[in-house]
Motif scaffolding. Structure first.
Motif, PDB file in Angstrom:
ATOM      1  N   GLU A  46       6.298 -13.290  -0.281  1.00  0.00           N
ATOM      2  CA  GLU A  46       7.673 -12.810  -0.388  1.00  0.00           C
ATOM      3  C   GLU A  46       7.903 -11.531   0.417  1.00  0.00           C
ATOM      4  N   THR A  47       6.904 -10.648   0.439  1.00  0.00           N
ATOM      5  CA  THR A  47       7.043  -9.361   1.116  1.00  0.00           C
ATOM      6  C   THR A  47       5.670  -8.789   1.450  1.00  0.00           C
ATOM      7  N   ASP A  48       5.618  -7.996   2.517  1.00  0.00           N
ATOM      8  CA  ASP A  48       4.371  -7.294   2.845  1.00  0.00           C
ATOM      9  C   ASP A  48       4.473  -5.817   2.495  1.00  0.00           C
ATOM     10  N   ASP A  49       5.515  -5.454   1.760  1.00  0.00           N
ATOM     11  CA  ASP A  49       5.770  -4.062   1.416  1.00  0.00           C
ATOM     12  C   ASP A  49       5.291  -3.746  -0.001  1.00  0.00           C
ATOM     13  N   VAL A  50       4.096  -4.225  -0.338  1.00  0.00           N
ATOM     14  CA  VAL A  50       3.520  -3.982  -1.657  1.00  0.00           C
ATOM     15  C   VAL A  50       2.061  -3.581  -1.503  1.00  0.00           C
ATOM     16  N   GLU A  51       1.681  -2.539  -2.205  1.00  0.00           N
ATOM     17  CA  GLU A  51       0.269  -2.128  -2.243  1.00  0.00           C
ATOM     18  C   GLU A  51      -0.290  -2.483  -3.615  1.00  0.00           C
ATOM     19  N   PHE A  52      -1.410  -3.164  -3.618  1.00  0.00           N
ATOM     20  CA  PHE A  52      -2.013  -3.635  -4.862  1.00  0.00           C
ATOM     21  C   PHE A  52      -3.279  -2.866  -5.208  1.00  0.00           C
ATOM     22  N   ALA A  53      -3.506  -2.714  -6.497  1.00  0.00           N
ATOM     23  CA  ALA A  53      -4.820  -2.361  -7.040  1.00  0.00           C
ATOM     24  C   ALA A  53      -5.008  -3.261  -8.245  1.00  0.00           C
TER      25      ALA A  53
END
Length: 385
Positions: free
Chosen positions: A22-29
């Motif tokens: 959906e988006t590449d504007d997410v940072e995950f941990a």
């Protein structure tokens, strides 16, 4: 993303992938296992000890749960996320949520898969509503439990149904030089260490009885990926009389190829139904847990979801607690394997139950991803704001 057990770890990975589409504007941990690690989200500590079965067993492991909840809260607060998604594992996730809420109330808390309030302890709906900002649940029948407490809720359907990847039974048989009419009995011994201890021995012994009574039947045992090593350690002799699958990519093919499955109760029962595999289910927990559940907590007559959605009727045979006896399980299995019409009738009954469980439209992971992004972006009005 926080996942405490194998099924939650898988769903967490699927949701991460849906969000990234959906988006590449997410940072995950994240805190989880092999599934989250496979998409580059590595847990700061090992969560395998959270695979706990039952109330009494949970009490004995309480110290470990609290210690891991403290560690999880530390990691979450240090990362400073906009939102935390707490996947399944009611007791552990509640403790994580309470700690994060106390220390960082600005972080949005999303529970992915609610507790089974429709089956046991409906009071947990109020507890959850007081602790998290949003709930993503599986069934329409759950929503009314949360409405009195104002917890925003979205129904995503059963994630297992969204994974409906048809197995290739012919490919599975061809790889082993098996004829299409050669009978296969598949054993699925569970995804928790406690299930390997309490359920797997009965299923395996039943499979041995089937092997002796049904000429030419092939016994295939498919441990869940997270328990494969533990299974081999616990049952080193099984490979002498059955084939033990160690390739996860063959699991659905094995289901599709099998004439019958002997399964530990859990998510795998829905997966078997989707592959059109007739099944017999077994389950056993500690006696204190069982006494509390039957006497005070559990409101349904059955434990398999296919049965519960079928007006709590036994569509799938259950051999639970005192009835989890190898000879009883084997007796039904032997009868079915000798009656093709009975196996076909079982397939049809399971398919009818599946229809009652399905939610149209997008996959569970896609619905969850869209909702999580909306909550994280502040596009959803929350009751606690």
């Amino acid at each position: 993303m926080v996942a405490g057990e194998a099924s939650g770890d898988l769903l967490a990975r699927e949701v991460v992938q849906a969000i990234r589409r959906e988006t590449d504007d997410v940072e995950f941990a994240g805190i989880g296992g092999q599934e989250l690690a496979s998409v580059g989200i590595h847990s700061p500590f090992d969560i395998s000890s959270l695979s706990i079965l039952g109330f009494a067993e949970g009490i004995r492991a309480y110290g470990t749960v609290v210690k891991l909840a403290d560690a999880a809260a530390d990691a979450i607060v240090a990362f400073k996320p906009d939102a935390v998604v707490l996947v399944d594992s009611w007791g552990f996730m509640l403790r994580v949520a309470q700690r994060v809420r106390t220390r960082a109330p600005e972080i949005k808390l999303i529970k992915l898969i609610g507790p089974q309030v429709w089956a046991t302890r409906p009071g947990r709906a109020k507890t959850l509503a007081q602790t998290v900002d949003y709930l993503l649940c599986m069934h329409d029948m759950e929503v009314p439990y949360y409405e009195p407490y104002g917890l925003p809720t979205t129904v995503i359907g059963n994630p297992a149904l969204s994974r409906n990847r048809p197995g290739d039974g012919q490919r599975f048989r061809a790889a082993r030089g098996m004829a299409q009419d050669e009978k296969i009995c598949l054993v699925l011994p569970g995804s928790r260490r406690s299930e390997l201890a309490k359920v797997a021995p009965a299923l395996l012994e039943a499979a041995k009885l089937v092997s002796s009574a049904v000429p030419g039947v092939r016994i295939i045992v498919s441990p869940s990926g997270n328990m494969a090593e533990a299974f081999d350690e616990a049952f080193p002799d099984v490979s002498g009389w059955a084939e033990v699958l160690h390739a996860p990519e063959e699991r659905y093919d094995a289901m599709a190829a099998a004439d019958l499955a002997l399964a530990c109760s859990g998510t795998v029962t829905s997966e078997l139904a989707m592959q059109g595999t007739p099944m017999i289910v077994a389950y056993r927990t500690g006696w204190l847990t069982w006494a509390l559940a039957r006497g005070l907590l559990y409101k349904k007559r059955h434990i398999t979801l296919l049965n519960i959605v079928s007006d709590d009727q036994e569509i799938v045979p259950e051999f639970v607690q005192t009835r989890q006896k190898p000879d009883l399980i084997a007796e039904t299995a032997i009868q079915w394997l000798s009656e093709p019409k009975r196996l076909q009738a079982q397939k049809e009954a399971q398919q009818a139950a599946l229809v009652r469980m399905q939610v149209g439209g997008h996959s569970s992971a896609e619905i969850a991803a869209a909702t999580i992004l909306s909550v994280a972006r502040g596009q959803v009005v929350l009751t606690q704001e």
